[in-house]
Write a protein that holds these residues in place. Structure first.
Motif, mmCIF file in Angstrom:
data_model
loop_
_atom_site.group_PDB
_atom_site.id
_atom_site.type_symbol
_atom_site.label_atom_id
_atom_site.label_comp_id
_atom_site.label_asym_id
_atom_site.label_seq_id
_atom_site.Cartn_x
_atom_site.Cartn_y
_atom_site.Cartn_z
ATOM 1 N N GLU A 44 0.821 -1.207 0.000
ATOM 2 C CA GLU A 44 0.000 0.000 0.000
ATOM 3 C C GLU A 44 0.856 1.259 0.000
ATOM 4 O O GLU A 44 0.523 2.252 -0.656
ATOM 5 C CB GLU A 44 -0.942 -0.005 1.201
ATOM 6 C CG GLU A 44 -2.007 -1.083 1.145
ATOM 7 C CD GLU A 44 -2.957 -1.010 2.319
ATOM 8 O OE1 GLU A 44 -2.626 -0.340 3.318
ATOM 9 O OE2 GLU A 44 -4.044 -1.608 2.236
ATOM 10 N N GLU A 45 1.962 1.211 0.708
ATOM 11 C CA GLU A 45 2.847 2.376 0.765
ATOM 12 C C GLU A 45 3.487 2.647 -0.596
ATOM 13 O O GLU A 45 3.553 3.796 -1.052
ATOM 14 C CB GLU A 45 3.919 2.158 1.844
ATOM 15 C CG GLU A 45 3.380 2.168 3.258
ATOM 16 C CD GLU A 45 2.639 0.890 3.655
ATOM 17 O OE1 GLU A 45 1.914 0.914 4.666
ATOM 18 O OE2 GLU A 45 2.793 -0.137 2.957
ATOM 19 N N PHE A 46 3.967 1.584 -1.263
ATOM 20 C CA PHE A 46 4.505 1.771 -2.616
ATOM 21 C C PHE A 46 3.427 2.334 -3.548
ATOM 22 O O PHE A 46 3.706 3.225 -4.362
ATOM 23 C CB PHE A 46 5.018 0.437 -3.176
ATOM 24 C CG PHE A 46 6.429 0.107 -2.796
ATOM 25 C CD1 PHE A 46 7.487 0.908 -3.206
ATOM 26 C CD2 PHE A 46 6.706 -1.014 -2.021
ATOM 27 C CE1 PHE A 46 8.804 0.597 -2.856
ATOM 28 C CE2 PHE A 46 8.010 -1.334 -1.671
ATOM 29 C CZ PHE A 46 9.064 -0.528 -2.080
ATOM 30 N N ALA A 47 2.207 1.835 -3.434
ATOM 31 C CA ALA A 47 1.137 2.284 -4.323
ATOM 32 C C ALA A 47 0.830 3.765 -4.132
ATOM 33 O O ALA A 47 0.629 4.499 -5.111
ATOM 34 C CB ALA A 47 -0.122 1.450 -4.079
ATOM 35 N N VAL A 48 0.804 4.228 -2.880
ATOM 36 C CA VAL A 48 0.510 5.643 -2.618
ATOM 37 C C VAL A 48 1.636 6.534 -3.123
ATOM 38 O O VAL A 48 1.393 7.564 -3.770
ATOM 39 C CB VAL A 48 0.267 5.867 -1.116
ATOM 40 C CG1 VAL A 48 0.215 7.357 -0.793
ATOM 41 C CG2 VAL A 48 -1.042 5.216 -0.686
ATOM 42 N N LEU A 49 2.883 6.155 -2.862
ATOM 43 C CA LEU A 49 4.012 6.955 -3.352
ATOM 44 C C LEU A 49 4.034 6.986 -4.875
ATOM 45 O O LEU A 49 4.277 8.034 -5.484
ATOM 46 C CB LEU A 49 5.333 6.395 -2.816
ATOM 47 C CG LEU A 49 5.537 6.360 -1.298
ATOM 48 C CD1 LEU A 49 6.954 5.891 -0.969
ATOM 49 C CD2 LEU A 49 5.274 7.708 -0.652
ATOM 50 N N HIS A 50 3.798 5.837 -5.484
ATOM 51 C CA HIS A 50 3.797 5.743 -6.949
ATOM 52 C C HIS A 50 2.720 6.661 -7.540
ATOM 53 O O HIS A 50 2.990 7.445 -8.472
ATOM 54 C CB HIS A 50 3.545 4.295 -7.362
ATOM 55 C CG HIS A 50 3.670 4.039 -8.825
ATOM 56 N ND1 HIS A 50 4.685 3.289 -9.372
ATOM 57 C CD2 HIS A 50 2.903 4.449 -9.881
ATOM 58 C CE1 HIS A 50 4.547 3.243 -10.687
ATOM 59 N NE2 HIS A 50 3.462 3.937 -11.020
ATOM 60 N N ALA A 51 1.502 6.566 -6.997
ATOM 61 C CA ALA A 51 0.405 7.377 -7.526
ATOM 62 C C ALA A 51 0.677 8.865 -7.346
ATOM 63 O O ALA A 51 0.378 9.673 -8.239
ATOM 64 C CB ALA A 51 -0.902 6.991 -6.839
ATOM 65 N N ALA A 52 1.253 9.249 -6.204
ATOM 66 C CA ALA A 52 1.560 10.662 -5.969
ATOM 67 C C ALA A 52 2.575 11.174 -6.981
ATOM 68 O O ALA A 52 2.459 12.298 -7.485
ATOM 69 C CB ALA A 52 2.075 10.867 -4.546
#
Length: 284
Positions: free
Chosen positions: A15-23
């Motif tokens: 989830e953390e990778f996904a949020v950073l990636h999307a940002a």
């Protein structure tokens, strides 16, 4: 954006990778590689928790994304060098990054820290906030230097509530949107070469690893201190519940209450507390 940054992301979960990636993508930048810390200490074998997380992360990797598993922080500098990076974004990486890593991206390294720095510098800011009975936490994004959590601040926001029965699962949905918003602002400042605001050393405090002896309940503490001790370990997980001596037997304490409730009443230094969820502790 005419000159999007090439960014590597270093964090600790799907989830953390996904949020950073999307940002990054939403701000017009290009995620070039993911970095995961596969052990608590450099040059150590991959632990069971990391092995499970690695499988989840690999399964969720975006098509074409590289995934780096360095054995030590010095090796990470060599691994990142070939990516022609503009920026490295770090959120929850276990190892202290040496100067060689900090100098690899053209525009440096930024770190996301779960506190209002300089309060709670160190690896366990949320645990110390719960332990101290804080009603809320904040997020800070700062430029990373060779000390822990001490670099100039690019973006910061408080007001994230800590519930009475806070868990990682209940806290993350509150952190997620704040993190995404702050990261977009911080990356914009990196592009514009904003140096950031130096931290006020007068307000610093440390959130180090929890001392082993704190896993035993001391009834000579106040009821509020014991209650927050139990809350903190509940946040970590039931397997880590503290041990308390009650009526000649040892209990693993999962939940307590400061008001009269069904359960075991125990006297603390200043007031009673009620143990409402526990189990006999197994002999070590």
């Amino acid at each position: 954006m005419p000159n999007p940054m090439r960014v590597a992301l270093a964090t600790f979960g799907v989830e953390e990778f996904a949020v950073l990636h999307a940002a990054c993508v939403d701000a017009g930048h290009i995620p070039a590689a993911y970095v995961y810390c596969r052990s608590m200490k450099p040059n150590s074998s991959t632990d069971a928790y990391a092995a499970a997380a690695i499988g989840q992360i690999v399964t969720a990797l975006p098509p074409g994304m590289d995934f780096l598993l360095p054995g030590n922080p010095e090796g990470l500098a060599y691994e990142l060098a070939g990516y022609n990076l503009d920026l490295l974004v770090v959120y929850g990486f276990n190892w202290k990054l040496p100067a060689a890593v900090l100098k690899t991206p053209r525009l440096g390294v930024i770190n996301i820290h779960t506190s209002l720095l300089p309060k709670y510098r160190g690896p366990a800011p949320v645990l110390w906030a719960i332990r101290n009975g804080d009603s809320e936490i904040g997020l800070t994004i700062h430029r990373m230097d060779e000390r822990f959590d001490s670099g100039p601040i690019l973006a910061q926001r408080g007001g994230i509530p800590l519930d009475e029965d806070v868990t990682p699962q209940s806290l993350w949905p509150r952190i997620h949107p704040v993190l995404a918003n702050l990261l977009a602002s911080a990356m914009d400042q990196v592009v514009r070469r904003v140096p950031g605001v130096p931290q006020n050393e007068a307000g610093k405090s440390t959130a180090g690893f929890i001392e082993p002896e704190f896993s035993v309940v001391d009834w000579s503490r106040s009821a509020r201190e014991v209650h927050n001790q139990v809350r903190m370990y509940a946040f970590i997980g039931r397997d880590h519940a503290p041990v308390a001596r009650v009526g000649g037997r040892d209990l693993r304490v999962f939940r307590t209450c400061l008001e009269p409730a069904e359960g075991l009443r125990v006297e603390c230094a200043d007031a009673p507390i009620w143990i409402v969820d526990s189990t006999p502790a197994m002999p070590s």
